[in-house]
Scaffold this motif. Structure first.
Motif, short mmCIF file in Angstrom:
data_model
loop_
_atom_site.label_atom_id
_atom_site.label_comp_id
_atom_site.label_asym_id
_atom_site.label_seq_id
_atom_site.Cartn_x
_atom_site.Cartn_y
_atom_site.Cartn_z
N UNK A 134 13.79 44.57 47.32
CA UNK A 134 14.70 43.53 47.81
C UNK A 134 15.16 44.13 49.18
N UNK A 135 15.38 43.15 50.22
CA UNK A 135 16.15 43.39 51.47
C UNK A 135 17.27 42.35 51.62
N UNK A 136 16.91 41.15 51.22
CA UNK A 136 17.95 40.06 51.10
C UNK A 136 18.17 39.58 49.75
N UNK A 137 19.37 39.09 49.55
CA UNK A 137 19.83 38.60 48.06
C UNK A 137 19.02 37.40 47.66
N UNK A 138 18.43 36.61 48.48
CA UNK A 138 17.72 35.33 48.24
C UNK A 138 16.34 35.96 47.83
N UNK A 139 15.97 36.84 48.44
CA UNK A 139 14.44 37.39 47.94
C UNK A 139 14.50 38.05 46.81
N UNK A 140 15.49 38.61 46.59
CA UNK A 140 15.75 39.18 45.14
C UNK A 140 15.76 38.30 44.24
N UNK A 141 16.42 37.18 44.31
CA UNK A 141 16.63 36.26 43.26
C UNK A 141 15.59 35.46 42.86
N UNK A 142 14.68 35.36 44.21
CA UNK A 142 13.40 34.60 43.89
C UNK A 142 12.44 35.46 43.49
N UNK A 143 12.42 36.89 43.68
CA UNK A 143 11.47 37.88 43.15
C UNK A 143 11.83 38.14 41.52
N UNK A 144 12.84 38.06 41.03
CA UNK A 144 13.37 37.93 39.61
C UNK A 144 12.81 36.77 38.77
N UNK A 145 13.03 35.71 39.51
CA UNK A 145 12.58 34.54 38.92
C UNK A 145 11.03 34.38 38.69
N UNK A 146 10.21 34.83 39.75
CA UNK A 146 9.10 35.08 39.87
C UNK A 146 8.43 36.26 38.44
N UNK A 147 9.09 37.27 38.54
CA UNK A 147 8.84 38.23 37.42
C UNK A 147 8.89 37.66 36.06
N UNK A 148 10.08 36.75 35.63
CA UNK A 148 10.38 36.02 34.49
C UNK A 148 9.10 35.24 34.21
N UNK A 149 8.55 34.70 35.21
CA UNK A 149 7.45 33.62 34.84
C UNK A 149 6.31 34.46 34.61
N UNK A 150 5.92 35.24 35.54
CA UNK A 150 4.74 36.14 35.63
C UNK A 150 4.54 37.13 34.28
N UNK A 151 5.69 37.78 33.97
CA UNK A 151 5.64 38.86 33.28
C UNK A 151 6.51 38.58 32.07
N UNK A 152 7.43 37.70 31.96
CA UNK A 152 8.22 37.27 30.55
C UNK A 152 7.71 36.32 29.92
N UNK A 153 6.70 35.44 30.47
CA UNK A 153 5.91 34.56 29.52
C UNK A 153 6.82 33.18 29.50
N UNK A 154 7.76 32.97 30.48
CA UNK A 154 8.40 31.79 30.55
C UNK A 154 7.76 30.86 31.40
N UNK A 155 7.73 29.61 31.13
CA UNK A 155 7.16 28.38 31.92
C UNK A 155 8.08 28.05 33.12
N UNK A 156 9.51 28.37 32.97
CA UNK A 156 10.41 27.81 34.20
C UNK A 156 11.69 28.80 34.01
N UNK A 157 12.14 29.42 35.32
CA UNK A 157 13.03 30.27 35.33
C UNK A 157 13.81 29.87 36.70
N UNK A 158 15.41 29.92 36.65
CA UNK A 158 15.95 29.67 37.72
C UNK A 158 17.28 30.55 37.70
N UNK A 159 18.06 30.71 38.86
CA UNK A 159 19.34 31.41 38.82
C UNK A 159 20.10 30.66 39.85
N UNK A 160 21.62 30.94 39.52
CA UNK A 160 22.47 29.99 40.40
C UNK A 160 23.67 30.59 40.59
N UNK A 161 24.65 30.30 41.32
CA UNK A 161 25.98 31.02 41.50
C UNK A 161 27.03 29.88 41.00
N UNK A 162 28.10 30.47 40.40
CA UNK A 162 29.34 29.75 39.91
C UNK A 162 30.23 29.64 41.39
#
Length: 284
Positions: free
Chosen positions: A224-252
């Motif tokens: 990752x170079x930017x924070x937004x790219x990191x968050x998007x990549x992590x969500x993709x990893x959860x979908x592709x390798x974690x077996x989930x149908x939907x993943x999302x991340x957010x800030x409080x």
């Protein structure tokens, strides 16, 4: 049709056995006449006996044939009823029947001597026959008893074989039951082992999936170079390798309501992010 032929063959065979013993008796009578009483040659005594000897021999042969028919009747009952009839039939039953036929023959001889040849009274001929009649009767009785012993040995041998076969069948049935019980128990053990293996395989797949997800997440972090790219990549990893149908991340947010602001997502949310409240307390 096959059973009828078998029964007829069995009946004929037993009658021929009786006739065979009758022929033996006829020849022994002829030999006795030639050697003991010097009545002509052996050929003459076999084929041309005097009238008295002829009718005496015919009487004995008839007794033997009748005895063979009775023997065949008993054999058919044994063949038909098997073990049930054996239970009510002693191991010397045929010999007892032979004794009864011998007594019957002795009585007939006494009646013939008394009323046909007028040789004394019936009591004398029954219990005190002359020496010639005695030896003739004893020879006939000897043939009858020899025949009955021969048949009894055949029946006893058959009974022994059938009992051995029944015992072998029972032993085979017991062995089959034992093997069947062992197979049932083995199947239960195998089923338990298969179930346990499936549970272990499922657990291993879950662990491997988790480890793979962590590994890919670490690689995404490195790349990752930017924070937004990191968050998007992590969500993709959860979908592709974690077996989930939907993943999302957010800030409080730092306000009092603690609003949640979605920062990245992957998969089909089905409008989930639009429907949920942005309040952190309502989300969790």
């Amino acid at each position: 049709m096959k059973n009828v032929k078998t029964e007829s063959k069995s009946l004929i065979n037993m009658i021929w056995v009786g006739i065979g013993f009758g022929v033996i008796y006829w020849i022994l009578e002829s030999v006795r006449d030639v050697i003991a009483f010097e009545k002509g040659t052996l050929i003459e005594r076999i084929f041309l006996p005097d009238a008295m000897s002829f009718w005496m021999r015919v009487l004995v042969v008839c007794i033997i044939v009748l005895f063979s028919i009775r023997i065949q009747t008993l054999r058919e009952k044994i063949r038909k009823h098997g073990a049930e009839y054996y239970g009510s039939f002693s191991r010397i039953g045929i010999i007892k029947v032979g004794i009864l036929f011998a007594a019957f023959y002795w009585i007939l001889e006494s009646f013939r001597d008394t009323f046909v040849f007028e040789k004394g009274n019936l009591i004398q001929r029954l219990f005190l026959p002359d020496s010639m009649s005695l030896w003739m009767r004893l020879l006939a009785i000897f043939i009858l008893m020899l025949f009955s012993i021969y048949v009894q040995s055949l029946i006893n041998e058959r009974r022994r074989i059938e009992e051995a076969l029944r015992e072998e069948q029972k032993e085979l049935e017991r062995e089959l039951e034992r093997r069947s019980a062992e197979l049932v128990e083995t199947n239960k053990v195998l089923k338990q082992e298969v179930d346990e293996r499936k549970k272990v395989e499922k657990s291993l797949r879950r662990i491997n999936r988790t480890l793979k997800t962590l590994s890919e997440g670490n690689q995404a972090l490195v790349r990752a170079v930017r924070e937004s790219d990191l968050l998007k990549d992590v969500c993709d990893v959860l979908i592709k390798f974690g077996g989930y149908d939907f993943a999302w991340m957010g800030f409080v947010e730092g306000n009092k309501k603690k609003n949640v602001r979605p920062a990245a997502k992957a998969g089909d949310d089905g409008g989930y992010l639009d429907k949920i409240s942005s309040d952190l307390n309502n989300i969790f």
